[in-house]
Write a protein that holds these residues in place. Structure first.
Motif, short mmCIF file in Angstrom:
data_model
loop_
_atom_site.label_atom_id
_atom_site.label_comp_id
_atom_site.label_asym_id
_atom_site.label_seq_id
_atom_site.Cartn_x
_atom_site.Cartn_y
_atom_site.Cartn_z
N GLY A 1 19.36 7.47 1.15
CA GLY A 1 19.87 8.82 1.12
C GLY A 1 19.00 9.77 1.88
O GLY A 1 17.98 9.43 2.43
N VAL A 2 19.41 11.04 1.91
CA VAL A 2 18.78 12.00 2.77
C VAL A 2 17.64 12.73 2.08
O VAL A 2 16.62 12.99 2.67
N ALA A 3 17.80 13.03 0.79
CA ALA A 3 16.90 13.99 0.21
C ALA A 3 15.98 13.49 -0.87
O ALA A 3 15.13 14.22 -1.33
N GLY A 4 16.09 12.27 -1.34
CA GLY A 4 15.33 11.85 -2.51
C GLY A 4 14.29 10.82 -2.21
O GLY A 4 14.43 9.99 -1.33
N ARG B 1 32.89 12.84 1.24
CA ARG B 1 32.48 12.27 2.54
C ARG B 1 30.96 12.27 2.64
O ARG B 1 30.30 13.28 2.45
N ARG B 2 30.40 11.09 2.89
CA ARG B 2 28.96 10.89 3.08
C ARG B 2 28.18 11.39 1.85
O ARG B 2 27.08 11.90 1.95
N TYR B 3 28.76 11.20 0.69
CA TYR B 3 28.21 11.70 -0.57
C TYR B 3 27.08 10.79 -1.06
O TYR B 3 27.18 9.57 -1.03
N ALA B 4 25.99 11.41 -1.54
CA ALA B 4 24.85 10.69 -2.11
C ALA B 4 24.63 11.19 -3.53
O ALA B 4 24.28 12.36 -3.73
N HIS B 5 24.82 10.32 -4.54
CA HIS B 5 24.78 10.81 -5.92
C HIS B 5 23.36 10.88 -6.49
O HIS B 5 23.20 11.31 -7.63
N ARG B 6 22.33 10.48 -5.71
CA ARG B 6 20.95 10.62 -6.19
C ARG B 6 20.14 11.57 -5.30
O ARG B 6 18.93 11.43 -5.18
N ALA B 7 20.79 12.52 -4.67
CA ALA B 7 20.07 13.50 -3.86
C ALA B 7 19.16 14.38 -4.72
O ALA B 7 18.19 14.93 -4.23
N ASN B 8 19.50 14.52 -6.00
CA ASN B 8 18.62 15.17 -6.97
C ASN B 8 17.57 14.15 -7.39
O ASN B 8 17.89 13.16 -8.05
N PRO B 9 16.28 14.34 -7.04
CA PRO B 9 15.27 13.30 -7.30
C PRO B 9 14.97 13.05 -8.77
O PRO B 9 14.27 12.09 -9.08
N ASN B 10 15.49 13.87 -9.68
CA ASN B 10 15.28 13.65 -11.12
C ASN B 10 16.52 13.11 -11.82
O ASN B 10 16.59 13.09 -13.04
N TYR B 11 17.49 12.66 -11.05
CA TYR B 11 18.76 12.19 -11.61
C TYR B 11 19.10 10.85 -10.97
O TYR B 11 19.23 10.76 -9.75
N GLU C 1 24.84 17.24 -4.56
CA GLU C 1 24.07 17.17 -5.80
C GLU C 1 23.01 18.26 -5.90
O GLU C 1 22.51 18.54 -6.99
N LEU C 2 22.64 18.87 -4.79
CA LEU C 2 21.76 20.04 -4.82
C LEU C 2 22.58 21.33 -4.76
O LEU C 2 22.29 22.29 -5.46
N ALA C 3 23.62 21.34 -3.92
CA ALA C 3 24.42 22.55 -3.75
C ALA C 3 25.17 22.92 -5.02
O ALA C 3 25.53 24.09 -5.20
N ARG C 4 25.44 21.96 -5.91
CA ARG C 4 26.13 22.30 -7.15
C ARG C 4 25.31 23.25 -8.01
O ARG C 4 25.85 23.96 -8.86
N PHE C 5 23.99 23.29 -7.78
CA PHE C 5 23.12 24.26 -8.46
C PHE C 5 22.90 25.50 -7.59
O PHE C 5 22.95 26.63 -8.09
N GLN C 6 22.67 25.29 -6.30
CA GLN C 6 22.41 26.42 -5.39
C GLN C 6 22.84 26.01 -3.99
O GLN C 6 22.22 25.15 -3.36
N ALA C 7 23.90 26.61 -3.50
CA ALA C 7 24.42 26.25 -2.19
C ALA C 7 23.52 26.81 -1.09
O ALA C 7 22.84 27.82 -1.26
#
Length: 472
Positions: free
Chosen positions: A17-20, A175-185, A331-337
């Motif tokens: 993934g991209v962010a975790g 599209r191109r979704y990563a469900h673990r982009a939040n590193p604590n989830y 997974e990050l934008a759902r809190f803050q876009a």
């Protein structure tokens, strides 16, 4: 279209993934639509694969229909979390990551393992084991990296594990979704596919242990309905998809629902080549005036050494709807876009306008493309909006020196060109030595951690370590 109809779950084992940090240390699914098996085709010589690592050499020929394949691995490393912008404190861990893989042909495979992080320095009230890795039920899903039952040829298939760069069939909602982009989830996803006559259905849940993102898309083979079972399935299809986020796991966030309709026509079919066109319309049920439209074309190329998928779309957004709403940053934008407003994506204003979206997924190997081991893997998605915003995410991995060295880079930019843009990146290096049984690895990159206030705290991670396995 055969590529859009293939069993998507069997390919979700390789691309990080991209962010975790976990997405780098625990590489996941490839974007290429290929069957991911430990067992190579009968009579061939192939190595045993494992999530995203493509540095293994050749193994012993096996019969995929009758033989079991297995892989055992242990990695140890020092793993550190570092604050950025003066926010947070240093934390250091000793990480042990065991992995066990068993697979029998295309119908069954299991991949188990998760990183265990033992605190070396940092806040004394944090406990010996990193609490954020195991503090909710969903986190226990990370123990299952992959579990598959069924194959591309099965009328029913089930897959559990890690989603990365996942698209739900047409990809106009997910599209191109990563469900673990939040590193604590660290959830485990579930994907169900089924075929009944002219109807093909794919349903997914991003978290099988929590109420989170769920959706499905059904495709109707129009040629099958009008003229009977065709020689090539899925040349002309109509699709309907719907996705809902319950927002009750991995941190509370606003719920949101989207729906989309699509029509696809495969215009050209040649050996090793296919071209198609498509059009669609979608919206947000219950939100008046929130709609979008899309038209585009795509091509797939498959040769002995190359697997390439290209896609280009023209999009229209109106009333806050956008295609690819559930994307790599969700997974990050759902809190803050991304953007200057600092609000969740469900409430963030999105200007009316047009955009051009392009995607390229390329796998190339100088020897043969028949497996996961490639000298080059590239995945890139980009969207440019008429009002000045630009989004891009991607990953590139190359193998050098007879596959002994692999270098991978990932990156994401959301909202570039506007205030409040978001940038994330990571890198990974793996080097095999002493005949390939042992390897050294190093990873590093940037992270964003959701807080209880609904904001995102910037951080970074770095890791160096050693591993041993029986892949060679």
């Amino acid at each position: 279209m055969q590529r859009m109809r293939s069993w998507f779950v069997s390919l979700l084992l390789v691309l990080p993934g991209v962010a975790g940090a976990e997405e780098i240390a625990d590489p996941p699914p490839p974007e290429e639509e290929e069957t991911v098996n430990l067992l190579p085709p009968e009579g061939t010589v192939q190595p045993l694969p494992l999530e995203g690592e493509t540095t293994e050499a050749a193994s012993v020929p096996v019969d995929p229909s009758t033989r079991w394949a297995s892989l055992l691995r242990v990695e140890t490393s020092a793993w550190a979390l570092l604050p950025r912008s003066g926010m947070g404190t240093d934390e250091g861990y000793f990480q042990v990551e065991p992995t066990i893989v068993f697979e029998r042909g295309e119908e069954f495979g299991v991949n188990l393992g998760a990183p265990l992080r033992l605190r070396v320095w940092g806040p004394k009230d944090g406990g010996v084991v990193r609490r954020e890795d195991w503090d909710e039920l969903s986190d226990w899903g990370q123990l299952v990296r992959s579990l598959k039952l069924g194959s591309d040829n099965s009328p029913l298939g089930v897959w559990f594990g890690k989603l990365d760069s996942y698209s739900l069939l047409s990809g106009h909602l997910v599209r191109r979704y990563a469900h673990r982009a939040n590193p604590n989830y660290h959830p485990a996803a579930g994907v169900l596919t089924g075929t009944l006559g002219p109807v093909y259905v794919e349903a997914f849940s991003s978290d099988v242990l929590g109420a989170r993102l769920m959706g499905a898309e059904a495709e109707l083979d129009v040629e099958h309905v009008l003229f009977g079972k065709p020689k090539q399935k899925g040349r002309y299809t109509l699709g309907l998809s719907a996705v809902h986020d319950w927002g009750r796991a991995g941190g509370r966030a606003a719920s949101v629902t989207l729906a989309h309709m699509d029509a696809v026509a495969v215009l050209l079919v040649r050996p090793g080549y296919e071209a198609h066109v498509f059009a669609g319309w979608g919206g947000r049920p219950g939100e008046a005036g929130a709609w979008g439209a899309v038209v585009g074309a795509g091509a797939d190329v498959l040769t002995q050494t190359l697997n390439m998928a290209l896609r280009l779309e023209a999009r229209r957004q109106h009333g806050g709807f956008r295609q690819g709403f559930f994307g790599p940053d969700y997974e990050l934008a759902r809190f803050q876009a991304a953007g200057p407003d600092g609000v969740p994506l469900a409430d963030a204003p999105f200007p009316d306008g047009y955009s051009i979206h392009g995607e390229a997924v390329v796998g190339w190997d100088a020897v043969s493309y028949g497996g996961l081991y490639k000298h080059l893997k590239l995945s890139l998605g980009a969207e440019a909006f008429t009002w000045g915003r630009f989004d891009v995410d991607g990953r590139v991995a190359v193998q050098l020196f007879e596959r002994a060295l692999e270098v991978a880079l990932t990156g994401l930019a959301a909202g570039a060109g506007k205030p409040g843009a978001r940038y994330l990146g990571a890198a990974e290096v793996r080097w095999r030595f002493l005949g390939g049984k042992f390897y050294a690895l190093g990873t590093g990159g940037t992270l964003l951690f959701p807080t209880t206030e609904g904001t995102l705290r910037p951080g970074a991670f770095a890791s160096v370590g050693l591993g041993v396995d029986n892949a060679r």
